[in-house]
Design a protein around this motif. Structure first.
Motif: not given
Length: 186
Positions: A80-92
């Motif tokens: 709870r309260g942690a930032p939302v993790e997102i994965t993006v390609p290195k070029t994004a």
């Protein structure tokens, strides 16, 4: 949509509508910009709301991942309260914001699914990532929860690691596989 502040505030701006909108009593600073109307909403967002906002922010450039994806799929792993993790390609071109934890990693189309219309890593990719990235005890707990929810099997993780033989963290993933037990309730 951009997340701002620990209270879970969401800011949204939209292009001009075909008919004029009524003036805001307290306009946002960008309301005077030509061709745009803005409004600021302050609403408390739960985890799903924060993930939906993050998914809209991504605009196809990545996916919700890690514990956040596992929680959306139904595993009890949320911090709870942690930032939302997102994965993006290195070029994004995506910068980390206070409410987002950005992971740069290859993200093949087969590793992304849709949850409520937003991109989320598949359960198999999610388990693969948490097993490699989290500290050992946390990784075991997260993978146990995904196994218990029947989102993945140990064979799924073995197959994922075989398809990605040079990815970082495979040694940790092997240790997690030795320690996890779907019935443990960890």
């Amino acid at each position: 949509v951009v997340l701002a502040g620990s209270a879970g505030t969401a800011f949204a701006s939209s292009p001009p509508a075909s008919r004029p909108r009524p003036a805001l009593a307290d306009p946002h600073p960008c309301a005077g910009q030509a061709g745009y109307t803005c409004s600021t909403l302050t609403v408390p967002l739960d985890h799903r709301g924060r993930c939906l906002a993050a998914g809209l922010f991504l605009r196809g450039r990545g996916a919700i991942s890690g514990r956040d994806a596992a929680a959306l799929w139904g595993a009890d792993v949320l911090v709870r309260g942690a930032p939302v993790e997102i994965t993006v390609p290195k070029t994004a071109r995506v910068r980390s914001a206070g409410e987002l934890a950005v992971i740069r990693s290859p993200l093949p189309a087969g590793d992304v699914a849709s949850w409520a219309g937003i991109p989320v890593t598949t359960p198999g990719r999610t388990a693969f990532d948490v097993a490699r990235r989290l500290p050992l005890a946390e990784a075991v707990v997260a993978v146990d929860a995904m196994l218990a929810a029947r989102l993945v099997t140990p064979a799924d993780l073995v197959a994922s690691s075989a398809r990605r033989p040079r990815w970082p963290g495979l040694g940790r993933l092997r240790k997690v596989l030795l320690l996890c037990d779907a019935g443990a309730g960890s």
